[in-house]
Design a protein around this motif. Sequence first.
Motif, mmCIF file in Angstrom:
data_model
loop_
_atom_site.group_PDB
_atom_site.id
_atom_site.type_symbol
_atom_site.label_atom_id
_atom_site.label_comp_id
_atom_site.label_asym_id
_atom_site.label_seq_id
_atom_site.Cartn_x
_atom_site.Cartn_y
_atom_site.Cartn_z
ATOM 1 N N TYR A 69 0.828 -1.212 0.000
ATOM 2 C CA TYR A 69 0.000 0.000 0.000
ATOM 3 C C TYR A 69 0.858 1.255 0.000
ATOM 4 O O TYR A 69 1.930 1.291 0.622
ATOM 5 C CB TYR A 69 -0.917 0.032 1.236
ATOM 6 C CG TYR A 69 -1.957 -1.044 1.222
ATOM 7 C CD1 TYR A 69 -3.243 -0.800 0.764
ATOM 8 C CD2 TYR A 69 -1.655 -2.327 1.663
ATOM 9 C CE1 TYR A 69 -4.207 -1.787 0.759
ATOM 10 C CE2 TYR A 69 -2.603 -3.340 1.655
ATOM 11 C CZ TYR A 69 -3.875 -3.060 1.196
ATOM 12 O OH TYR A 69 -4.819 -4.048 1.173
ATOM 13 N N ARG A 87 0.236 4.319 5.009
ATOM 14 C CA ARG A 87 0.139 3.474 6.204
ATOM 15 C C ARG A 87 -1.317 3.075 6.443
ATOM 16 O O ARG A 87 -2.228 3.664 5.867
ATOM 17 C CB ARG A 87 0.724 4.190 7.425
ATOM 18 C CG ARG A 87 -0.054 5.385 7.880
ATOM 19 C CD ARG A 87 0.630 6.018 9.070
ATOM 20 N NE ARG A 87 1.797 6.818 8.682
ATOM 21 C CZ ARG A 87 2.647 7.388 9.545
ATOM 22 N NH1 ARG A 87 2.496 7.213 10.841
ATOM 23 N NH2 ARG A 87 3.644 8.115 9.114
ATOM 24 N N ASN A 88 -1.499 2.065 7.275
ATOM 25 C CA ASN A 88 -2.834 1.536 7.579
ATOM 26 C C ASN A 88 -3.592 1.092 6.329
ATOM 27 O O ASN A 88 -4.812 1.236 6.245
ATOM 28 C CB ASN A 88 -3.652 2.548 8.384
ATOM 29 C CG ASN A 88 -3.033 2.803 9.731
ATOM 30 O OD1 ASN A 88 -2.600 1.862 10.403
ATOM 31 N ND2 ASN A 88 -2.943 4.064 10.126
ATOM 32 N N TYR A 89 -2.831 0.549 5.353
ATOM 33 C CA TYR A 89 -3.416 -0.073 4.168
ATOM 34 C C TYR A 89 -4.258 0.909 3.358
ATOM 35 O O TYR A 89 -5.337 0.589 2.881
ATOM 36 C CB TYR A 89 -4.249 -1.300 4.591
ATOM 37 C CG TYR A 89 -3.555 -2.133 5.660
ATOM 38 C CD1 TYR A 89 -2.324 -2.725 5.403
ATOM 39 C CD2 TYR A 89 -4.113 -2.285 6.928
ATOM 40 C CE1 TYR A 89 -1.664 -3.458 6.388
ATOM 41 C CE2 TYR A 89 -3.452 -3.024 7.909
ATOM 42 C CZ TYR A 89 -2.238 -3.601 7.637
ATOM 43 O OH TYR A 89 -1.583 -4.324 8.607
ATOM 44 N N SER A 111 2.822 0.280 3.878
ATOM 45 C CA SER A 111 2.246 -0.826 4.649
ATOM 46 C C SER A 111 1.996 -1.986 3.703
ATOM 47 O O SER A 111 2.080 -1.822 2.478
ATOM 48 C CB SER A 111 0.944 -0.399 5.353
ATOM 49 O OG SER A 111 -0.032 0.056 4.428
ATOM 50 N N HIS A 141 -0.106 -6.152 3.366
ATOM 51 C CA HIS A 141 -0.773 -7.370 3.814
ATOM 52 C C HIS A 141 -0.147 -8.551 3.093
ATOM 53 O O HIS A 141 -0.010 -8.525 1.871
ATOM 54 C CB HIS A 141 -2.265 -7.358 3.443
ATOM 55 C CG HIS A 141 -3.153 -6.659 4.404
ATOM 56 N ND1 HIS A 141 -3.175 -6.925 5.752
ATOM 57 C CD2 HIS A 141 -4.087 -5.702 4.199
ATOM 58 C CE1 HIS A 141 -4.083 -6.154 6.332
ATOM 59 N NE2 HIS A 141 -4.640 -5.398 5.423
ATOM 60 N N ASN A 172 2.066 -9.099 7.986
ATOM 61 C CA ASN A 172 1.366 -7.820 7.812
ATOM 62 C C ASN A 172 2.169 -6.718 8.489
ATOM 63 O O ASN A 172 2.833 -6.966 9.499
ATOM 64 C CB ASN A 172 -0.027 -7.865 8.450
ATOM 65 C CG ASN A 172 -0.905 -8.947 7.852
ATOM 66 O OD1 ASN A 172 -1.126 -8.992 6.645
ATOM 67 N ND2 ASN A 172 -1.392 -9.848 8.691
ATOM 68 N N SER A 173 2.067 -5.533 7.959
ATOM 69 C CA SER A 173 2.634 -4.371 8.625
ATOM 70 C C SER A 173 1.764 -3.170 8.301
ATOM 71 O O SER A 173 1.628 -2.804 7.132
ATOM 72 C CB SER A 173 4.067 -4.108 8.159
ATOM 73 O OG SER A 173 4.566 -2.926 8.769
ATOM 74 N N ASN A 174 1.154 -2.581 9.338
ATOM 75 C CA ASN A 174 0.306 -1.418 9.064
ATOM 76 C C ASN A 174 1.122 -0.129 8.914
ATOM 77 O O ASN A 174 0.595 0.903 8.513
ATOM 78 C CB ASN A 174 -0.793 -1.263 10.108
ATOM 79 C CG ASN A 174 -0.256 -0.977 11.495
ATOM 80 O OD1 ASN A 174 0.945 -0.767 11.682
ATOM 81 N ND2 ASN A 174 -1.134 -0.969 12.479
ATOM 82 N N TYR A 175 2.432 -0.239 9.222
ATOM 83 C CA TYR A 175 3.334 0.886 8.949
ATOM 84 C C TYR A 175 4.763 0.365 9.015
ATOM 85 O O TYR A 175 5.131 -0.300 9.978
ATOM 86 C CB TYR A 175 3.121 2.012 9.965
ATOM 87 C CG TYR A 175 4.003 3.215 9.729
ATOM 88 C CD1 TYR A 175 4.049 3.826 8.475
ATOM 89 C CD2 TYR A 175 4.787 3.745 10.741
ATOM 90 C CE1 TYR A 175 4.859 4.927 8.248
ATOM 91 C CE2 TYR A 175 5.597 4.855 10.527
ATOM 92 C CZ TYR A 175 5.635 5.440 9.277
ATOM 93 O OH TYR A 175 6.438 6.526 9.052
#
Length: 132
Positions: free
Chosen positions: A46, A49-51, A87, A89, A114-117
Amino acid sequence: MRLRSMMAATALAGAAAFGAVAPAEAAPSTASGNVGVQYVVNAVFYEHRNYGGSTLTSAGDYGCDTNSDVDWQRSSMPSAWNDEVSSWHGFSNCQARIYEFTNFAGASYGAYTNSNYVGDAMNDEASSYKHY
Ligand SMILES: [Ca+2]
Ligand SMILES: [Ca+2]
Protein backbone atom coordinates in the motif's frame (compact mmCIF):
# COMPACT_ATOMS: atom_id res chain seq x y z
CA MET A 1 -20.44 9.37 -9.80
CA ARG A 2 -17.28 8.49 -11.63
CA LEU A 3 -15.48 7.91 -8.34
CA ARG A 4 -18.20 5.56 -7.19
CA SER A 5 -18.00 3.32 -10.21
CA MET A 6 -14.22 3.20 -9.92
CA MET A 7 -14.49 2.06 -6.31
CA ALA A 8 -16.95 -0.64 -7.27
CA ALA A 9 -14.63 -1.87 -10.00
CA THR A 10 -11.77 -2.01 -7.52
CA ALA A 11 -13.81 -4.02 -5.06
CA LEU A 12 -14.85 -6.49 -7.73
CA ALA A 13 -11.31 -6.96 -8.98
CA GLY A 14 -10.14 -7.56 -5.41
CA ALA A 15 -12.78 -10.20 -4.83
CA ALA A 16 -11.85 -11.97 -8.05
CA ALA A 17 -8.16 -12.01 -7.17
CA PHE A 18 -8.70 -13.44 -3.72
CA GLY A 19 -11.21 -15.95 -5.00
CA ALA A 20 -8.48 -17.41 -7.18
CA VAL A 21 -6.15 -18.11 -4.26
CA ALA A 22 -7.78 -21.19 -2.80
CA PRO A 23 -8.15 -23.33 -5.94
CA ALA A 24 -4.66 -22.48 -7.14
CA GLU A 25 -3.16 -23.49 -3.81
CA ALA A 26 -5.15 -26.67 -3.58
CA ALA A 27 -4.10 -27.77 -7.01
CA PRO A 28 -0.87 -26.09 -8.12
CA SER A 29 -0.59 -26.35 -11.85
CA THR A 30 2.08 -25.62 -14.40
CA ALA A 31 -0.50 -25.78 -17.15
CA SER A 32 -0.39 -22.69 -19.27
CA GLY A 33 -3.52 -21.34 -20.79
CA ASN A 34 -5.56 -20.50 -17.72
CA VAL A 35 -3.84 -17.55 -16.17
CA GLY A 36 -6.98 -16.70 -14.20
CA VAL A 37 -6.49 -19.53 -11.73
CA GLN A 38 -2.74 -19.98 -12.06
CA TYR A 39 -1.68 -16.96 -10.03
CA VAL A 40 -2.06 -16.46 -6.33
CA VAL A 41 -1.71 -13.21 -4.43
CA ASN A 42 1.34 -13.26 -2.16
CA ALA A 43 1.12 -9.72 -0.84
CA VAL A 44 -0.58 -6.39 -1.39
CA PHE A 45 1.59 -3.33 -0.82
CA TYR A 46 0.00 0.00 0.00
CA GLU A 47 1.00 3.54 -0.78
CA HIS A 48 0.04 4.79 2.68
CA ARG A 49 0.14 3.47 6.20
CA ASN A 50 -2.83 1.54 7.58
CA TYR A 51 -3.42 -0.07 4.17
CA GLY A 52 -4.43 3.12 2.43
CA GLY A 53 -3.97 4.62 -1.01
CA SER A 54 -2.96 2.80 -4.17
CA THR A 55 -2.09 -0.89 -4.10
CA LEU A 56 0.61 -3.01 -5.70
CA THR A 57 -0.24 -6.71 -5.87
CA SER A 58 2.59 -9.22 -5.68
CA ALA A 59 1.48 -12.47 -7.30
CA GLY A 60 3.11 -15.71 -8.34
CA ASP A 61 2.40 -19.21 -9.59
CA TYR A 62 2.13 -20.37 -5.98
CA GLY A 63 2.34 -19.06 -2.44
CA CYS A 64 5.04 -19.44 0.20
CA ASP A 65 6.16 -22.52 2.14
CA THR A 66 6.95 -22.80 5.84
CA ASN A 67 10.75 -22.89 5.43
CA SER A 68 12.90 -19.85 6.06
CA ASP A 69 14.15 -19.76 2.48
CA VAL A 70 13.17 -17.07 0.00
CA ASP A 71 10.12 -18.07 -2.03
CA TRP A 72 9.76 -15.01 -4.24
CA GLN A 73 11.73 -11.86 -4.79
CA ARG A 74 11.66 -8.77 -6.91
CA SER A 75 14.99 -6.97 -7.37
CA SER A 76 13.36 -3.66 -8.26
CA MET A 77 9.93 -2.16 -7.83
CA PRO A 78 7.80 -1.13 -10.78
CA SER A 79 8.98 2.42 -11.48
CA ALA A 80 5.83 4.06 -10.16
CA TRP A 81 6.32 2.18 -6.91
CA ASN A 82 9.91 3.01 -6.12
CA ASP A 83 10.11 4.63 -2.66
CA GLU A 84 6.34 4.48 -2.07
CA VAL A 85 5.46 1.52 0.16
CA SER A 86 4.14 2.35 3.61
CA SER A 87 2.25 -0.83 4.65
CA TRP A 88 1.39 -4.30 3.40
CA HIS A 89 -0.77 -7.37 3.81
CA GLY A 90 0.69 -10.81 3.23
CA PHE A 91 -1.31 -13.70 1.70
CA SER A 92 -0.73 -17.32 0.72
CA ASN A 93 1.47 -17.92 3.79
CA CYS A 94 3.94 -15.27 2.63
CA GLN A 95 5.90 -12.81 4.72
CA ALA A 96 7.60 -9.82 3.12
CA ARG A 97 10.88 -8.04 3.74
CA ILE A 98 11.48 -4.71 2.03
CA TYR A 99 14.86 -3.22 1.15
CA GLU A 100 15.94 0.39 0.85
CA PHE A 101 17.68 -0.10 -2.50
CA THR A 102 17.34 -2.33 -5.56
CA ASN A 103 18.89 -5.79 -5.49
CA PHE A 104 18.11 -6.19 -1.79
CA ALA A 105 20.69 -3.66 -0.65
CA GLY A 106 20.71 -1.09 2.11
CA ALA A 107 18.47 -1.07 5.16
CA SER A 108 15.67 -3.62 5.40
CA TYR A 109 12.46 -4.17 7.33
CA GLY A 110 10.70 -7.48 7.99
CA ALA A 111 10.00 -10.19 7.36
CA TYR A 112 6.39 -9.85 8.52
CA THR A 113 3.08 -11.17 7.28
CA ASN A 114 1.37 -7.82 7.81
CA SER A 115 2.63 -4.37 8.63
CA ASN A 116 0.31 -1.42 9.06
CA TYR A 117 3.33 0.89 8.95
CA VAL A 118 6.88 0.11 7.93
CA GLY A 119 8.26 2.73 10.32
CA ASP A 120 9.82 6.14 9.82
CA ALA A 121 13.17 4.71 8.77
CA MET A 122 11.73 2.68 5.87
CA ASN A 123 8.68 4.72 4.95
CA ASP A 124 8.69 5.56 1.22
CA GLU A 125 12.05 3.84 0.85
CA ALA A 126 11.37 0.33 -0.49
CA SER A 127 13.07 -0.42 -3.81
CA SER A 128 13.08 -4.24 -3.73
CA TYR A 129 11.51 -7.02 -1.71
CA LYS A 130 11.55 -10.71 -0.87
CA HIS A 131 8.83 -13.12 0.21
CA TYR A 132 9.54 -15.87 2.76
CA1 LIG B 1 4.03 5.74 1.04
CA1 LIG C 1 14.70 3.10 -2.06
